[in-house]
Design a protein around this motif. Structure first.
Motif, PDB file in Angstrom:
ATOM      1  N   LYS A  28       0.807  -1.220   0.000  1.00 17.80           N
ATOM      2  CA  LYS A  28       0.000   0.000   0.000  1.00 17.80           C
ATOM      3  C   LYS A  28       0.842   1.273   0.000  1.00 17.80           C
ATOM      4  CE  LYS A  28      -3.885  -1.158   2.928  1.00 17.80           C
ATOM      5  NZ  LYS A  28      -4.735  -0.840   3.879  1.00 17.80           N
ATOM      6  N   GLN A  29       2.000   1.248   0.629  1.00 18.47           N
ATOM      7  CA  GLN A  29       2.842   2.445   0.689  1.00 18.47           C
ATOM      8  C   GLN A  29       3.457   2.777  -0.666  1.00 18.47           C
ATOM      9  OE1 GLN A  29       5.688   1.755   3.858  1.00 18.47           O
ATOM     10  NE2 GLN A  29       4.590   3.218   5.153  1.00 18.47           N
ATOM     11  N   THR A  30       3.987   1.780  -1.337  1.00 14.32           N
ATOM     12  CA  THR A  30       4.693   2.021  -2.603  1.00 14.32           C
ATOM     13  C   THR A  30       3.815   1.800  -3.822  1.00 14.32           C
ATOM     14  OG1 THR A  30       5.456  -0.268  -2.778  1.00 14.32           O
ATOM     15  CG2 THR A  30       6.883   1.289  -1.570  1.00 14.32           C
ATOM     16  N   ASN A  31       2.656   1.187  -3.600  1.00 14.03           N
ATOM     17  CA  ASN A  31       1.737   0.797  -4.671  1.00 14.03           C
ATOM     18  C   ASN A  31       2.394  -0.175  -5.661  1.00 14.03           C
ATOM     19  OD1 ASN A  31      -0.950   0.911  -5.392  1.00 14.03           O
ATOM     20  ND2 ASN A  31      -0.565   2.364  -7.031  1.00 14.03           N
ATOM     21  N   LYS A  32       3.449  -0.865  -5.206  1.00 15.91           N
ATOM     22  CA  LYS A  32       4.166  -1.835  -6.031  1.00 15.91           C
ATOM     23  C   LYS A  32       3.541  -3.220  -5.870  1.00 15.91           C
ATOM     24  CE  LYS A  32       8.649  -3.979  -6.671  1.00 15.91           C
ATOM     25  NZ  LYS A  32       9.963  -4.223  -6.106  1.00 15.91           N
ATOM     26  N   VAL A  33       3.348  -3.911  -6.995  1.00 16.66           N
ATOM     27  CA  VAL A  33       2.842  -5.287  -6.945  1.00 16.66           C
ATOM     28  C   VAL A  33       3.963  -6.161  -6.405  1.00 16.66           C
ATOM     29  CG1 VAL A  33       2.027  -7.251  -8.286  1.00 16.66           C
ATOM     30  CG2 VAL A  33       1.181  -4.958  -8.796  1.00 16.66           C
ATOM     31  N   VAL A  34       3.674  -6.831  -5.303  1.00 13.41           N
ATOM     32  CA  VAL A  34       4.654  -7.686  -4.646  1.00 13.41           C
ATOM     33  C   VAL A  34       4.560  -9.098  -5.184  1.00 13.41           C
ATOM     34  CG1 VAL A  34       5.312  -8.660  -2.403  1.00 13.41           C
ATOM     35  CG2 VAL A  34       4.577  -6.286  -2.553  1.00 13.41           C
ATOM     36  N   CYS A  35       3.349  -9.522  -5.505  1.00 13.85           N
ATOM     37  CA  CYS A  35       3.146 -10.920  -5.838  1.00 13.85           C
ATOM     38  C   CYS A  35       1.890 -11.085  -6.683  1.00 13.85           C
ATOM     39  CB  CYS A  35       2.995 -11.665  -4.518  1.00 13.85           C
ATOM     40  SG  CYS A  35       3.323 -13.383  -4.556  1.00 13.85           S
ATOM     41  N   LYS A  36       1.957 -11.969  -7.661  1.00 14.43           N
ATOM     42  CA  LYS A  36       0.778 -12.374  -8.424  1.00 14.43           C
ATOM     43  C   LYS A  36       0.719 -13.891  -8.395  1.00 14.43           C
ATOM     44  CE  LYS A  36       0.221  -8.579 -11.611  1.00 14.43           C
ATOM     45  NZ  LYS A  36      -0.057  -8.205 -12.991  1.00 14.43           N
ATOM     46  N   ILE A  37      -0.381 -14.403  -7.884  1.00 12.76           N
ATOM     47  CA  ILE A  37      -0.518 -15.843  -7.734  1.00 12.76           C
ATOM     48  C   ILE A  37      -1.709 -16.311  -8.563  1.00 12.76           C
ATOM     49  CG2 ILE A  37      -0.762 -17.737  -6.089  1.00 12.76           C
ATOM     50  CD1 ILE A  37      -0.036 -15.563  -3.901  1.00 12.76           C
TER      51      ILE A  37
END
Length: 161
Positions: free
Chosen positions: A85-94
C-alpha cells in the motif's frame, strides 16, 4: 504457515498450538518464526510470525496478516494480486489453481519478473505445468488449443529457474 522447516531463518519450537483448518481438521503447529524469501531480483523479504506445521503439503498465507503489515489483495481474473500500500508496487501475483485456491510457492512466486510476461501468457504457461516457451508457442501458432491466445515472449519464470 508452512510445513517446510528448512525455510526458517529463526524458529521458536516452544510455540506449539493446534490450528483448525478450513475442512475442520486440526493440525499441530510445532513452532513459530521468521522465513526469509530470496527473489531473483536479489532482494530478500522477511515474513515474521510464520507457523511451522509439518503436516502441511502447501504453504498458506494469512490474508489478515498481510493486511496488518500494509498490503492489499485483489482477487480478480483468476489471480491474487498482492500490492504494497505504501509504494503501490505489486509484490506478488498468484494464479488460481484448478481447485480454486491460490498456491504460493514461497521464494519462487513473489517479486519476480512477472511483468516480463503478459498475465494471459503467464496463466497459460502455469496451466500447462510451466510448459516451455517453444512448446507453448507451437500450441498457440498451430491453434491446437481452443482459447489459447497468441503467446508472447517472456524472459524468465522464477518457478522454472
Amino acid at each position: 504457515m508452512t510445513g517446510q522447516k528448512a525455510l526458517f531463518e529463526d524458529i521458536n519450537m516452544s510455540k506449539k498450538v493446534k490450528v483448525r483448518m478450513g475442512n475442520g481438521k486440526k493440525i499441530q503447529v510445532e513452532g513459530k518464526g521468521v522465513v526469509k524469501i530470496d527473489a531473483m531480483t536479489g532482494k530478500n523479504k522477511t515474513i515474521r510470525d510464520v507457523q511451522y506445521a509439518p503436516e502441511l503439503d502447501y504453504d498458506l498465507l494469512s490474508v489478515g496478516q498481510l493486511m496488518t503489515v500494509g498490503h492489499k489483495l485483489l482477487l480478480d481474473g483468476g489471480m491474487c494480486t498482492i500490492t504494497n500500500k505504501q509504494t503501490n508496487k505489486v509484490v506478488c501475483k498468484i494464479p488460481m489453481s484448478s481447485n480454486n485456491t491460490f498456491p504460493l510457492n514461497v521464494g519462487r512466486t513473489c517479486e519476480v519478473g512477472l511483468s516480463a510476461m503478459s498475465e494471459e501468457t503467464l496463466t497459460w504457461h502455469l496451466r500447462y505445468g510451466h510448459l516451455n516457451e517453444g512448446s507453448l508457442h507451437t500450441l498457440s501458432s498451430k491453434e491446437m488449443v481452443y482459447g489459447l491466445p497468441k503467446v508472447k515472449h517472456w524472459n524468465v519464470c522464477e518457478g522454472c529457474v
